[in-house]
Design a protein around this motif. Sequence first.
Motif, PDB file in Angstrom:
ATOM      1  N   LEU A 162       0.752  -1.290   0.010  1.00  0.00           N
ATOM      2  CA  LEU A 162      -0.026   0.037  -0.060  1.00  0.00           C
ATOM      3  C   LEU A 162       0.754   1.329  -0.186  1.00  0.00           C
ATOM      4  O   LEU A 162       0.755   2.085  -0.739  1.00  0.00           O
ATOM      5  N   ILE A 165       2.415   1.781  -3.458  1.00  0.00           N
ATOM      6  CA  ILE A 165       1.493   2.310  -4.348  1.00  0.00           C
ATOM      7  C   ILE A 165       1.363   3.881  -3.964  1.00  0.00           C
ATOM      8  O   ILE A 165       1.279   4.663  -4.938  1.00  0.00           O
ATOM      9  N   ILE A 169       1.916   7.330  -6.744  1.00  0.00           N
ATOM     10  CA  ILE A 169       1.083   8.028  -7.328  1.00  0.00           C
ATOM     11  C   ILE A 169       1.292   9.556  -7.698  1.00  0.00           C
ATOM     12  O   ILE A 169       1.018   9.955  -8.688  1.00  0.00           O
ATOM     13  N   LEU A 195      -2.570  17.231  -3.572  1.00  0.00           N
ATOM     14  CA  LEU A 195      -2.475  15.759  -3.813  1.00  0.00           C
ATOM     15  C   LEU A 195      -1.703  14.887  -2.565  1.00  0.00           C
ATOM     16  O   LEU A 195      -2.040  13.770  -1.938  1.00  0.00           O
ATOM     17  N   VAL A 202      -4.285   9.842   4.295  1.00  0.00           N
ATOM     18  CA  VAL A 202      -4.630   8.542   4.215  1.00  0.00           C
ATOM     19  C   VAL A 202      -3.422   7.514   4.703  1.00  0.00           C
ATOM     20  O   VAL A 202      -3.887   6.625   5.710  1.00  0.00           O
ATOM     21  N   PHE A 213      -4.645  -2.646  15.094  1.00  0.00           N
ATOM     22  CA  PHE A 213      -4.507  -4.048  14.742  1.00  0.00           C
ATOM     23  C   PHE A 213      -3.687  -4.740  15.787  1.00  0.00           C
ATOM     24  O   PHE A 213      -3.584  -5.844  16.364  1.00  0.00           O
TER      25      PHE A 213
ATOM     26  N   ALA C 366      -2.379  -2.050  -9.466  1.00  0.00           N
ATOM     27  CA  ALA C 366      -2.133  -1.922  -8.113  1.00  0.00           C
ATOM     28  C   ALA C 366      -3.370  -2.633  -7.292  1.00  0.00           C
ATOM     29  O   ALA C 366      -3.025  -3.141  -6.461  1.00  0.00           O
ATOM     30  N   ILE C 370      -2.402  -5.924  -5.015  1.00  0.00           N
ATOM     31  CA  ILE C 370      -2.730  -5.894  -3.434  1.00  0.00           C
ATOM     32  C   ILE C 370      -4.044  -6.816  -2.980  1.00  0.00           C
ATOM     33  O   ILE C 370      -3.969  -7.647  -1.956  1.00  0.00           O
ATOM     34  N   TRP C 382      -9.760  -7.644   9.734  1.00  0.00           N
ATOM     35  CA  TRP C 382     -10.279  -6.526   9.274  1.00  0.00           C
ATOM     36  C   TRP C 382      -9.384  -5.413   8.788  1.00  0.00           C
ATOM     37  O   TRP C 382      -9.640  -4.570   8.125  1.00  0.00           O
ATOM     38  N   VAL C 383      -7.994  -5.803   9.538  1.00  0.00           N
ATOM     39  CA  VAL C 383      -7.147  -4.685   8.970  1.00  0.00           C
ATOM     40  C   VAL C 383      -6.754  -4.737   7.482  1.00  0.00           C
ATOM     41  O   VAL C 383      -6.333  -3.859   6.738  1.00  0.00           O
ATOM     42  N   VAL C 386      -8.953  -2.536   5.658  1.00  0.00           N
ATOM     43  CA  VAL C 386      -8.694  -1.371   5.536  1.00  0.00           C
ATOM     44  C   VAL C 386      -7.677  -1.022   4.573  1.00  0.00           C
ATOM     45  O   VAL C 386      -7.626   0.054   4.033  1.00  0.00           O
ATOM     46  N   GLN C 387      -6.625  -2.030   4.544  1.00  0.00           N
ATOM     47  CA  GLN C 387      -5.508  -1.824   3.516  1.00  0.00           C
ATOM     48  C   GLN C 387      -6.058  -1.638   1.985  1.00  0.00           C
ATOM     49  O   GLN C 387      -5.787  -0.631   1.458  1.00  0.00           O
ATOM     50  N   SER C 390      -7.577   1.720   1.695  1.00  0.00           N
ATOM     51  CA  SER C 390      -6.749   2.786   1.654  1.00  0.00           C
ATOM     52  C   SER C 390      -6.129   3.026   0.442  1.00  0.00           C
ATOM     53  O   SER C 390      -5.964   4.069  -0.362  1.00  0.00           O
ATOM     54  N   VAL C 391      -5.866   1.822  -0.392  1.00  0.00           N
ATOM     55  CA  VAL C 391      -5.222   1.917  -1.788  1.00  0.00           C
ATOM     56  C   VAL C 391      -6.676   2.526  -2.478  1.00  0.00           C
ATOM     57  O   VAL C 391      -6.218   3.331  -3.396  1.00  0.00           O
ATOM     58  N   ALA C 393      -8.681   4.619  -1.499  1.00  0.00           N
ATOM     59  CA  ALA C 393      -8.862   6.205  -1.246  1.00  0.00           C
ATOM     60  C   ALA C 393      -7.559   6.773  -2.189  1.00  0.00           C
ATOM     61  O   ALA C 393      -7.832   7.885  -2.699  1.00  0.00           O
ATOM     62  N   VAL C 394      -6.312   6.244  -2.069  1.00  0.00           N
ATOM     63  CA  VAL C 394      -5.159   7.042  -2.755  1.00  0.00           C
ATOM     64  C   VAL C 394      -5.636   7.011  -4.130  1.00  0.00           C
ATOM     65  O   VAL C 394      -5.177   8.036  -5.008  1.00  0.00           O
ATOM     66  N   LEU C 395      -6.005   5.927  -4.738  1.00  0.00           N
ATOM     67  CA  LEU C 395      -6.444   6.006  -6.277  1.00  0.00           C
ATOM     68  C   LEU C 395      -7.468   7.031  -6.593  1.00  0.00           C
ATOM     69  O   LEU C 395      -7.365   7.796  -7.574  1.00  0.00           O
ATOM     70  N   ILE C 397      -8.185   9.667  -4.766  1.00  0.00           N
ATOM     71  CA  ILE C 397      -7.414  10.871  -4.885  1.00  0.00           C
ATOM     72  C   ILE C 397      -6.571  11.281  -6.172  1.00  0.00           C
ATOM     73  O   ILE C 397      -6.886  12.428  -6.591  1.00  0.00           O
ATOM     74  N   LEU C 398      -5.900  10.359  -6.596  1.00  0.00           N
ATOM     75  CA  LEU C 398      -5.135  10.353  -7.871  1.00  0.00           C
ATOM     76  C   LEU C 398      -6.375  10.985  -9.137  1.00  0.00           C
ATOM     77  O   LEU C 398      -6.086  12.026  -9.552  1.00  0.00           O
TER      78      LEU C 398
END
Lengths: 425, 425, 425
Positions: A162, A165, A169, A195, A202, A213, C366, C370, C382-383, C386-387, C390-391, C393-395, C397-398
């Motif tokens: 993660l 990645i 970006i 950005l 994040v 965790f 990506a 993952i 659960w984590v 989340v991971q 998060s990826v 969210a990052v994408l 944003i891009l």
Amino acid sequence: MSKSSQNDTPPDSVEPANEENIHRRSWLKPSLDWLLIFVPIAIAMRFIPGLYNPTWLFIVSCIAIIPLAGWMGKATEHLAERLGQGIGGLLNATFGNAAELIIALFALSKGLEGVVKASITGSIIGNLLLVLGLSLLAGGAKFKEQIFNRTAASMSATALTLAAIALLIPSVFHQVAAQVPVAEGGWTPAKEQSLSLAIAVVLIVTYGFTLLFSLVTHKKLFLGEAIQGAAQKVGHELEESEDDDEKHKMVWSRGKSVLVLLVATGFVALISEFLVGAIEEARGSLGLTEVFVGVIVVAIIGNAAEHSSAILMAMRNKMDLSLSIALGSSLQIALFVAPVLLFASYLFGKPMNLEFTIPEVIAVIAAVLIAQQISSDGESNWVEGVQLLSVYAVLAILFFFLPDVHTTATAPQVINSVAPAVSHP
Amino acid sequence: MSKSSQNDTPPDSVEPANEENIHRRSWLKPSLDWLLIFVPIAIAMRFIPGLYNPTWLFIVSCIAIIPLAGWMGKATEHLAERLGQGIGGLLNATFGNAAELIIALFALSKGLEGVVKASITGSIIGNLLLVLGLSLLAGGAKFKEQIFNRTAASMSATALTLAAIALLIPSVFHQVAAQVPVAEGGWTPAKEQSLSLAIAVVLIVTYGFTLLFSLVTHKKLFLGEAIQGAAQKVGHELEESEDDDEKHKMVWSRGKSVLVLLVATGFVALISEFLVGAIEEARGSLGLTEVFVGVIVVAIIGNAAEHSSAILMAMRNKMDLSLSIALGSSLQIALFVAPVLLFASYLFGKPMNLEFTIPEVIAVIAAVLIAQQISSDGESNWVEGVQLLSVYAVLAILFFFLPDVHTTATAPQVINSVAPAVSHP
Amino acid sequence: MSKSSQNDTPPDSVEPANEENIHRRSWLKPSLDWLLIFVPIAIAMRFIPGLYNPTWLFIVSCIAIIPLAGWMGKATEHLAERLGQGIGGLLNATFGNAAELIIALFALSKGLEGVVKASITGSIIGNLLLVLGLSLLAGGAKFKEQIFNRTAASMSATALTLAAIALLIPSVFHQVAAQVPVAEGGWTPAKEQSLSLAIAVVLIVTYGFTLLFSLVTHKKLFLGEAIQGAAQKVGHELEESEDDDEKHKMVWSRGKSVLVLLVATGFVALISEFLVGAIEEARGSLGLTEVFVGVIVVAIIGNAAEHSSAILMAMRNKMDLSLSIALGSSLQIALFVAPVLLFASYLFGKPMNLEFTIPEVIAVIAAVLIAQQISSDGESNWVEGVQLLSVYAVLAILFFFLPDVHTTATAPQVINSVAPAVSHP
């Protein structure tokens, strides 16, 4: 020889006390502490006019920081021990890379953004390739096959994917958005900054969940070995139990921990200031590029303490601890230190973005990819250590030959000048 | 149907004798040996003036080399059997791809660096996608699920990831360093050469350690099946034991092995010279690009022997051997043949670097990534074979449409001419 | 708490009936069906002149499509149930993403090729990151650790890797071939089209083999849970068996299924026409780029039904079903919907190629990378959810910051204009 079990070696999971224990009985043996002699030397070189030489000051400062970072780490661990699992774990997780953070903050304040980013890259690949590689090699030289908890290692490896990645970006954004005129929404430094800020948020939120965790909901995965060791001790090993008592006494008091932490941090800050102040002149006279100094030199120095601990643990067949140091340290740099540096850069009035150079991004992706492959099967041997070290060597070669690229504000590609060709580097 | 065990089939781990065994009983059946007829045809076409036609000579030479490479491989294995595990393994590991090496050396001496690099790429992806894909498909058509040693396969897959990273670096260096003026440390051919040389040294040293691992410290991982088979035999299968005696007799004497090896190598060298000499004219008249000929045509020819062995082993449910041929051959090309070609290129006075084109690098990374995914779980089925073949098809399509790109000395990007658009290819 | 077994929860593998069951008992509870109210609103806005406003029509159409897509999916599943495993599975596999397909066909007919490709990208990453991420998070919040069939998940993940490679190739071809003059075989739109067509054929053939694998030769891998549940039921749970009878009655008749399917499809087509017709004006007034609307907005709408089913299954600890929805839907988009759209584009006389933008290709790679890491070990927590989020969210944003790039016909890079810099976005 069958799979070596972790119960074969005596359980000694309370690391700090144990290390001091070893240290006390062996003060004549080689130790990083001998390097403390370079602290006064660095101070003398800096303040006594006749001795001032930026190149030598840089080298001496580099060496002097290694044992100081070790003492910072040690004091943090002792304090964490005293504060209990929850807060202690949090302390370790946030101040474990304090030395790197301090060096980077000084570099940021001097406007050495390139060195800061290079040292983030270097810390990630250094921990994943050099520290983990040496650990697997040293451990594998003693034990034919070593095993570790696959779930904990996978969690860290995925978090690193993660991070890789996320660090890719901003470069992609720059390369693509720069092809569009600014009037139509093309690349501007302000957009890159926004950005980067969004991505940093994040990353640090994800880091928070990762701590939740590993310290709260699934802490057994990460403490597995310690608990297992403890249970075994209570059951049938009396002198081990006594040893444990002795160990407990060895844990520094809260006051001593805080004092050592403060003193070591003060010296790290002082020496970091020397190091960063001399960096530009030193690398000029040594013929090294900014990116090589950041990725290789600064990163090795900042992580020297992790190196020795992780290798030691691997040689004692405590692979869970060894991997947790190497992977955890990379994770902390990528998900915590990098965003914190970005936030801190606003305080200096010189906002940093998260745009890394293409070679840096590729180095991080390559390191994460191969570390993930090696850690995903829950077992290791010496040749895997060699493979990690080979990737490190290949990347170090790249950064050695690579010239510093200064990204311009508007376009990702600079037109070649027609300067006469220089022969061999 | 449950997981098919490798014990269900009779153990016949001594491959060469066994193959000859089959061969003797079945000389009327289809065999690669029938293709030996093309050896005299090629020689005739080359030396009898009226028959000379470069396109046909190229095609006939391609076909003639297939059985010769098979005989070289067979002789190497028989000799290895006679020399014992240690030296024999080393022999196999270094001369297993001798045919490819010879073709490449001839191409290098003619200055066909592009073909050499393309054939390295093609051998890696051909073994990982085409050979492994056909093996999993053929094996999976007979057995619902096939299992293999995950640790050995992972070691090879990780070594290939390292190789893919190493082959990516020189291209990255060129792309990035070319953005900097030469006076400030920008890209020069000499730097690219030094970088390539350093990476080649890392690769061949890593290959040495890989051999140490697979032939010395962890040889049981790779010989597991043979030993297991032997133990089983001694226990309760007498006629198998007799069969084994017979097999031992079948192993060629040292003299015969050396003689066959020398004769086959001589013919391979001769035909390679024809093939390489005709390559430029032939591909012009066939309308194929240099990169397509290298990646697809030359690579398939050079690896035809591996193809048939790996598929045969998979159909006998000997997945460990099948994977070890496919992965091992790729590994050898990337970590041994590529550096050796670079070193050898200095002898011809035409130093080759390790800079591959972007499509070649992407093809290798894609092949390694998907082969790693498929081999990391220790089990296979037919659809995994289809998936590998699909990736091969996609890459072959790319190389079919791709024009030859001639990298210039100073900049990675050539400005488009304004030539009129050509319609459909 | 130990690993939660899938037998702990009552077996209710016949999904559609079960969902309706829940629905009937809880018609007052929040449900996607309440959103059906937006269908008449959208129709009114479109046809009553005073109410017409493209931005609001776009928003209302987006919301109205969500429950309609859900009903299409539901009817498909009921029909599949009635038609039996073989044909039913095929029906599900081909019409499962019919809503996306209809929206994309309307967009294609309007020449919105950029939106179509962006929505393909968005559907793939949305299913792999958002749907799977929310599922693992919701499931992991209830169960400490969840397990699933590693082989089935790996097969899908590998097929997605193949798809990611295939979608990368046309971009690589463009970037590289554009460096060569057209007269020497350089890039032309016609070549890009032929390359795309060839790759589309490989993808759809591979999809056919994937169906053969999952519906015929290895169907037990994918039906494992249902069969296991059934066996358990027969053995010792009578009231479960009665529940099953009730469930069977709940499966719609063939006539009802077909009717619902036709009506829902008709409305989806109608609303899609509104949505696509309003898209250009709406995104202008909302200040969103074409790529953001395609990747994030359209993709979330088209996959809303998958979202709710996959999360529901995860919360019932049916991870095999949850993963099969998320991974299967991505797979279907990449290997079936994308090629079908390309073939269909010829009918509109506006042939579409498979060249995606670099950020789209990177997003897909990506996401696949993952998702593969997370699904390869057969367990989740659960984590990991989340991971994945998060990826995503990052994408996101891009794609939020990214301007629309319009690739020109001859060169991949547009020269920057010297327009004055715009400040903060």
